[in-house]
Write an enzyme that holds these catalytic residues in place. Structure first.
Site: not given
Ligand code: 5GP
Ligand code: ZN
Length: 131
Positions: A97, A99
């Site tokens: 993903h 951001h």
């Molecule tokens: P990472 O830390 O892997 O780059 O980002 C994962 C992101 O997914 C985090 O910013 C977290 O807030 C988001 N996230 C995790 N679980 C969920 C969810 O159930 N729904 C949504 N909309 N975002 C989520």
């Protein structure tokens, strides 16, 4: 099981910013700034290193379009596009993903600092990478 695959399959509700056959963009549940969106491929792939070229192109291209949309609609003055790859880089969900984080100036909640590290011998670094 993958939480983002469950969101893609609409088993878990989300706030959809954009969706087509290949990508889904949803509001991040933790809004680091207003409009913080995550853009993911519908096909499960753990990270950018393991994704095929077409998936990478599709996701980053969608992220760029969503950055433009968010900047226009939120009135943000800038946008960060961020991909965390691997635990040490802050990845917490192992489904690729990007951001897309609208920026509103010095007082918004995100801080990205490029602090100076020890000086590096660029020739030696290049040799490590290319040699
Ligand atoms: P990472 O830390 O892997 O780059 O980002 C994962 C992101 O997914 C985090 O910013 C977290 O807030 C988001 N996230 C995790 N679980 C969920 C969810 O159930 N729904 C949504 N909309 N975002 C989520
Ligand atoms: Zn997944």
């Amino acid at each position: 099981m993958c939480i983002f695959c469950d969101i893609i399959d609409h088993k878990i509700p989300s706030s959809v910013v954009y969706e087509d056959d290949e990508v889904l963009a949803i509001l991040d549940i933790s809004q680091v700034t207003r409009g913080h969106t995550i853009v993911m491929p519908k096909v499960h792939t753990p990270n950018v290193l393991e994704a095929d070229d077409e998936t990478v192109r599709t996701v980053f291209s969608a992220a760029a379009r969503i950055a433009a949309l968010l900047k226009e609609k939120t009135g943000a003055s800038g946008v960060n596009l961020l991909n965390n790859c691997g635990e040490s880089a802050g990845q917490t969900v192992d489904h690729l993903h990007v951001h897309v984080i609208p920026r509103y100036g010095e007082n918004d909640a995100i801080q990205i600092a490029f602090n100076p590290s020890e000086p590096q011998d660029l020739a030696e670094v290049l040799q490590t990478i290319k040699g």
